[in-house]
Design a protein around this motif. Structure first.
Motif, short mmCIF file in Angstrom:
data_model
loop_
_atom_site.label_atom_id
_atom_site.label_comp_id
_atom_site.label_asym_id
_atom_site.label_seq_id
_atom_site.Cartn_x
_atom_site.Cartn_y
_atom_site.Cartn_z
N ASN A 71 0.93 -1.18 -0.08
CA ASN A 71 0.00 0.08 0.06
C ASN A 71 0.80 1.27 0.08
O ASN A 71 1.23 1.96 1.11
CB ASN A 71 -0.87 -0.01 1.08
N THR A 72 1.52 1.39 -1.27
CA THR A 72 2.37 2.56 -1.43
C THR A 72 1.74 4.12 -1.19
O THR A 72 2.38 5.04 -1.08
CB THR A 72 3.18 2.49 -2.70
N GLY A 73 0.36 4.15 -1.81
CA GLY A 73 -0.28 5.32 -1.87
C GLY A 73 0.04 5.82 -3.44
O GLY A 73 0.68 5.01 -4.17
N TRP A 74 -1.22 6.62 -3.94
CA TRP A 74 -1.21 6.84 -5.20
C TRP A 74 0.13 7.48 -5.83
O TRP A 74 0.63 6.97 -6.79
CB TRP A 74 -2.34 7.67 -5.43
N ASP A 75 0.39 8.57 -5.31
CA ASP A 75 1.73 9.38 -5.95
C ASP A 75 3.11 8.46 -5.78
O ASP A 75 3.80 8.39 -6.82
CB ASP A 75 1.89 10.82 -4.98
N ALA A 76 3.26 7.74 -4.79
CA ALA A 76 4.44 6.86 -4.80
C ALA A 76 4.34 5.82 -5.64
O ALA A 76 5.22 5.34 -6.08
CB ALA A 76 4.63 6.29 -3.16
N MET A 77 3.18 5.33 -5.99
CA MET A 77 2.96 4.14 -6.86
C MET A 77 3.45 4.72 -8.34
O MET A 77 4.23 4.01 -8.91
CB MET A 77 1.48 3.86 -6.98
N LEU A 78 3.03 5.73 -8.64
CA LEU A 78 3.17 6.41 -10.03
C LEU A 78 4.60 6.83 -10.01
O LEU A 78 5.23 6.26 -11.07
CB LEU A 78 2.51 7.57 -10.23
N ALA A 79 5.21 7.44 -8.93
CA ALA A 79 6.70 7.69 -9.05
C ALA A 79 7.57 6.31 -8.95
O ALA A 79 8.48 6.23 -9.82
CB ALA A 79 6.92 8.47 -7.76
N GLY A 80 7.13 5.24 -8.34
CA GLY A 80 7.76 4.03 -8.29
C GLY A 80 7.91 3.26 -9.68
O GLY A 80 8.80 2.65 -9.93
N LEU A 81 6.72 3.52 -10.39
CA LEU A 81 6.69 3.06 -11.82
C LEU A 81 7.67 3.95 -12.57
O LEU A 81 8.49 3.02 -13.33
CB LEU A 81 5.20 3.00 -12.34
N GLN A 82 7.61 4.99 -12.47
CA GLN A 82 8.36 5.67 -13.40
C GLN A 82 9.87 5.59 -13.12
O GLN A 82 10.70 5.42 -13.93
CB GLN A 82 8.25 7.30 -12.99
N ASP A 97 -4.81 8.48 -22.59
CA ASP A 97 -3.97 8.85 -23.41
C ASP A 97 -2.80 9.59 -22.68
O ASP A 97 -1.67 9.18 -23.14
CB ASP A 97 -4.61 9.73 -24.52
N GLU A 98 -3.28 10.38 -21.78
CA GLU A 98 -2.19 11.09 -21.28
C GLU A 98 -1.12 10.20 -20.36
O GLU A 98 0.09 10.20 -20.47
CB GLU A 98 -2.68 12.28 -20.39
N ARG A 99 -1.89 9.31 -19.79
CA ARG A 99 -0.90 8.47 -18.69
C ARG A 99 -0.10 7.49 -19.78
O ARG A 99 1.00 6.93 -19.46
CB ARG A 99 -1.75 7.60 -17.92
N LYS A 100 -0.73 7.13 -20.89
CA LYS A 100 0.04 6.18 -21.89
C LYS A 100 1.43 6.86 -22.33
O LYS A 100 2.05 6.23 -22.97
CB LYS A 100 -0.83 5.70 -23.20
N GLU A 101 1.50 7.96 -22.11
CA GLU A 101 2.71 8.73 -22.57
C GLU A 101 3.74 8.05 -21.56
O GLU A 101 5.02 8.29 -22.01
CB GLU A 101 2.49 10.18 -22.77
N THR A 102 3.57 8.06 -20.37
CA THR A 102 4.40 8.09 -19.37
C THR A 102 4.62 6.25 -18.85
O THR A 102 5.48 6.07 -18.47
CB THR A 102 3.96 8.56 -18.00
N LYS A 217 7.23 2.05 -18.62
CA LYS A 217 7.10 2.30 -19.98
C LYS A 217 8.06 1.54 -20.63
O LYS A 217 9.38 1.20 -20.06
CB LYS A 217 7.49 3.73 -20.64
N GLY A 218 7.84 0.23 -21.39
CA GLY A 218 8.69 -0.70 -22.22
C GLY A 218 8.82 -1.95 -21.44
O GLY A 218 9.63 -2.74 -21.68
N SER A 219 8.09 -2.16 -20.26
CA SER A 219 8.27 -3.27 -19.42
C SER A 219 7.79 -4.48 -20.42
O SER A 219 7.07 -4.36 -21.01
CB SER A 219 7.20 -3.20 -18.30
N GLU A 220 8.72 -5.61 -20.36
CA GLU A 220 8.27 -6.83 -20.87
C GLU A 220 7.06 -7.36 -20.22
O GLU A 220 6.48 -8.28 -20.78
CB GLU A 220 9.49 -7.50 -20.92
N LEU A 221 6.73 -7.02 -19.11
CA LEU A 221 5.65 -7.64 -18.35
C LEU A 221 4.37 -7.53 -19.04
O LEU A 221 3.52 -8.27 -18.80
CB LEU A 221 5.42 -7.22 -16.96
N LYS A 222 4.28 -6.32 -19.77
CA LYS A 222 2.73 -6.20 -20.36
C LYS A 222 2.21 -7.27 -21.29
O LYS A 222 1.23 -7.83 -21.04
CB LYS A 222 2.95 -4.88 -21.29
N ALA A 223 3.16 -7.67 -22.18
CA ALA A 223 2.92 -8.89 -23.17
C ALA A 223 2.49 -10.10 -22.32
O ALA A 223 1.51 -10.83 -22.77
CB ALA A 223 3.99 -8.95 -24.15
N GLU A 224 3.22 -10.35 -21.15
CA GLU A 224 3.07 -11.55 -20.41
C GLU A 224 1.57 -11.61 -19.78
O GLU A 224 0.75 -12.38 -19.70
CB GLU A 224 4.12 -11.71 -19.28
#
Ligand code: ARG
Length: 257
Positions: A71-82, A97-102, A217-224
């Motif tokens: 349970n990281t919280g919303w902002d930390a989740m997004l930062a952690g993904l980036q 669409d906006e989020r798909k850029e990041t 972005k670019g993670s190989e996990l997406k396809a899996e």
């Protein structure tokens, strides 16, 4: 007494060829979430629970991974993904669409739409009635975007909170007169707080949105995970999980549109 699979492979249903599927070999993926968003993710006895958790666990098992959901919280989740410190964000996140850029998103796994929650006695019949009212939203969510589309982007009547739970606290305390959030979350809050006198109303101005699992972005996990989700749609597992949390059959075709 449990027999250790590592010591006695024949007791674990196998010729031995299957041994690489043993849980001890599975990679653990780090997952972030904001767990005040029932029924998708909420804390239950110290553990993150909810529809998203069950679905992600099933998808991960299908793809051959284990997940560690924090349970990281919303902002930390997004930062952690980036920063790629997290492998996955699973938090009822709408694909935009906006989020798909990041970030990268999985195929859609849930159809949602914005909804207004308010206390009975408040004069709200349509989204237009939000004008001039004190509105609460979770900061950085599609609820904020939906509210801003009605009353204007810089309207000071919109209070932005860090978590979903804080928006409902503000509604109950009277700090705000309406909350704009996702439909299932508004219903769940009303259901779980029968004495709070919460009413809900939708509006055609709110357009359907779809949740996806989020990856760097670019993670190989997406396809899996796309493949895993599609398997869960086909083999009935998704429907089972959906029925457990929503008490009705899912419309899987709406996710494919
Ligand atoms: N679906 C909305 C969005 O993506 C709200 C998600 C909020 N999720 C949460 N766990 N608080 O913006």
């Amino acid at each position: 007494m449990a027999v250790s699979c590592a010591l006695l492979l024949s007791a674990c249903g196998g010729s031995g060829e299957e041994q690489s599927t043993g849980s001890e070999d599975k990679k653990v993926l780090n997952v972030g979430t904001e767990a005040t968003f029932a029924p998708f993710e909420f804390m239950d006895k110290g553990e993150v629970s909810g529809f998203d958790v069950d679905l992600l666990q099933a998808a991960a098992a299908e793809a051959g991974y284990e997940v560690n959901i924090q349970n990281t919280g919303w902002d930390a989740m997004l930062a952690g993904l980036q920063s790629e410190q997290l492998d996955i964000g699973m938090s009822g996140v709408t694909i935009t669409d906006e989020r798909k850029e990041t970030y990268d998103f999985s195929v859609p796994y849930f159809e949602s739409v914005s909804m207004i929650a308010f206390k009975e006695g408040t004069d709200i019949k349509t989204a237009e009635d939000l004008k001039g009212k004190k509105i609460g939203v979770q900061n950085g969510t599609t609820g904020q975007i939906a509210a801003e589309a009605i009353v204007g982007k810089n309207d000071s009547s919109i209070s932005k909170y860090k978590t979903s739970a804080l928006t409902f606290q503000a509604l109950q305390s009277g700090d705000v007169e309406a909350v704009v959030t996702d439909i299932a979350v508004a219903y769940e809050f009303a259901k779980n707080n029968p004495d709070a006198g919460i009413q809900t109303v939708g509006d055609d101005q709110f357009v359907p949105e779809y949740y996806g699992i989020v990856f760097p972005k670019g993670s190989e996990l997406k396809a899996e995970f796309d493949e895993a989700l599609n398997t869960l749609y086909e083999n009935g597992t998704y429907a089972e999980i959906y029925k457990k949390w929503f008490d009705e059959e899912p419309n899987i075709d709406s996710l494919k549109a």
